[in-house]
Design a protein around this motif. Structure first.
Motif, PDB file in Angstrom:
ATOM      1  N   ALA A  34     -42.631  49.096-125.991  1.00 34.48           N
ATOM      2  CA  ALA A  34     -41.437  48.771-125.193  1.00 34.48           C
ATOM      3  C   ALA A  34     -41.777  48.783-123.706  1.00 34.48           C
ATOM      4  O   ALA A  34     -42.702  49.453-123.272  1.00 34.48           O
ATOM      5  N   LYS A  35     -41.002  48.035-122.945  1.00 35.97           N
ATOM      6  CA  LYS A  35     -41.131  47.994-121.488  1.00 35.97           C
ATOM      7  C   LYS A  35     -42.589  47.824-121.054  1.00 35.97           C
ATOM      8  O   LYS A  35     -43.149  48.671-120.356  1.00 35.97           O
ATOM      9  N   LYS A  36     -43.177  46.725-121.461  1.00 38.34           N
ATOM     10  CA  LYS A  36     -44.589  46.476-121.140  1.00 38.34           C
ATOM     11  C   LYS A  36     -44.778  46.126-119.667  1.00 38.34           C
ATOM     12  O   LYS A  36     -44.122  45.222-119.148  1.00 38.34           O
ATOM     13  N   VAL A  37     -45.675  46.867-119.040  1.00 33.00           N
ATOM     14  CA  VAL A  37     -46.030  46.630-117.646  1.00 33.00           C
ATOM     15  C   VAL A  37     -47.557  46.679-117.553  1.00 33.00           C
ATOM     16  O   VAL A  37     -48.147  47.762-117.532  1.00 33.00           O
ATOM     17  N   PRO A  38     -48.206  45.516-117.526  1.00 37.25           N
ATOM     18  CA  PRO A  38     -49.661  45.516-117.357  1.00 37.25           C
ATOM     19  C   PRO A  38     -50.032  46.124-116.001  1.00 37.25           C
ATOM     20  O   PRO A  38     -49.414  45.818-114.974  1.00 37.25           O
ATOM     21  N   MET A  39     -51.037  46.977-115.998  1.00 37.57           N
ATOM     22  CA  MET A  39     -51.409  47.689-114.774  1.00 37.57           C
ATOM     23  C   MET A  39     -51.893  46.731-113.684  1.00 37.57           C
ATOM     24  O   MET A  39     -51.621  46.962-112.504  1.00 37.57           O
ATOM     25  N   ALA A  40     -52.563  45.650-114.038  1.00 38.17           N
ATOM     26  CA  ALA A  40     -53.004  44.691-113.020  1.00 38.17           C
ATOM     27  C   ALA A  40     -51.793  44.068-112.315  1.00 38.17           C
ATOM     28  O   ALA A  40     -51.792  43.905-111.094  1.00 38.17           O
ATOM     29  N   ARG A  41     -50.737  43.763-113.072  1.00 35.60           N
ATOM     30  CA  ARG A  41     -49.531  43.197-112.463  1.00 35.60           C
ATOM     31  C   ARG A  41     -48.798  44.242-111.632  1.00 35.60           C
ATOM     32  O   ARG A  41     -48.207  43.912-110.599  1.00 35.60           O
ATOM     33  N   LEU A  42     -48.827  45.505-112.065  1.00 35.63           N
ATOM     34  CA  LEU A  42     -48.202  46.568-111.286  1.00 35.63           C
ATOM     35  C   LEU A  42     -48.927  46.746-109.953  1.00 35.63           C
ATOM     36  O   LEU A  42     -48.297  46.888-108.901  1.00 35.63           O
ATOM     37  N   ARG A  43     -50.259  46.710-109.981  1.00 36.85           N
ATOM     38  CA  ARG A  43     -51.026  46.813-108.728  1.00 36.85           C
ATOM     39  C   ARG A  43     -50.709  45.644-107.802  1.00 36.85           C
ATOM     40  O   ARG A  43     -50.495  45.825-106.603  1.00 36.85           O
ATOM     41  N   ALA A  44     -50.640  44.443-108.364  1.00 39.52           N
ATOM     42  CA  ALA A  44     -50.327  43.256-107.551  1.00 39.52           C
ATOM     43  C   ALA A  44     -48.924  43.360-106.960  1.00 39.52           C
ATOM     44  O   ALA A  44     -48.708  43.010-105.790  1.00 39.52           O
TER      45      ALA A  44
END
Length: 174
Positions: free
Chosen positions: A16-26
């Motif tokens: 649930a609530k997927k947040v890829p870490m690369a996108r979070l850093r960006a």
């Protein structure tokens, strides 16, 4: 510039609530934060900013909702604050994977300790300390009813990390 850690609640858990870490850093870099890094896939973000923690919490929560389409509670602590939190650990002899720190969105409300005590077993001592709650899950979190119902009992939004993770995040802060 102050170095901060942001702890995101409930992302990448059980699909649930997927947040890829690369996108979070960006996303964090897009907000103007510098020295951005993440630790493991459970929403631990490290960065530097001149803004205050409350502003950063609101800003990150809003940007995550806009980017990923769901709300996430965010707790931000400074490097100095995180150092104090670890130093104040009332269970320093506990296994770091079984001692947790719950980062609360606000001070623990009146009665939080009493509500936690209704489910805490003898092997689950806890300490409420302002905007943090420490719990030593002596037999682990996996079968703990306290761990399962913690957020509801404490009465304020909380995101929980074990001490080992908090130590790693602090090390990442430099």
């Amino acid at each position: 510039m102050t170095t901060y850690a942001a702890f995101l609640r409930g992302i990448n858990v059980g699909g649930a609530k997927k947040v890829p870490m690369a996108r979070l850093r960006a996303l964090a870099e897009g907000l103007g934060y510098s020295e951005v890094a993440t630790y493991i896939n459970s929403g631990n973000l490290v960065f530097s900013s001149t803004k205050k923690p409350a502003t950063l919490e609101r800003e990150l929560a809003s940007a995550i909702k806009d980017e990923f389409g769901f709300g996430v509670d965010v707790c931000v602590r400074s490097q100095a604050g995180l150092t104090k939190i670890l130093a104040a650990n009332p269970y320093p002899d506990g296994e770091p994977s079984k001692v947790t720190v719950a980062f609360l969105a606000a001070r623990a409300p009146a009665g939080a300790a009493d509500r936690l005590a209704t489910l805490a077993k003898e092997h689950e001592p806890f300490t409420v300390a302002g905007t943090e709650v420490y719990v030593h899950y002596g037999q682990g979190l996996g079968t703990s009813e306290l761990a399962e119902k913690f957020a509801k009992l404490v009465g304020v939004s909380a995101t929980v990390r074990n001490v080992r993770t908090v130590e790693k995040v602090l090390a990442l802060m430099g």
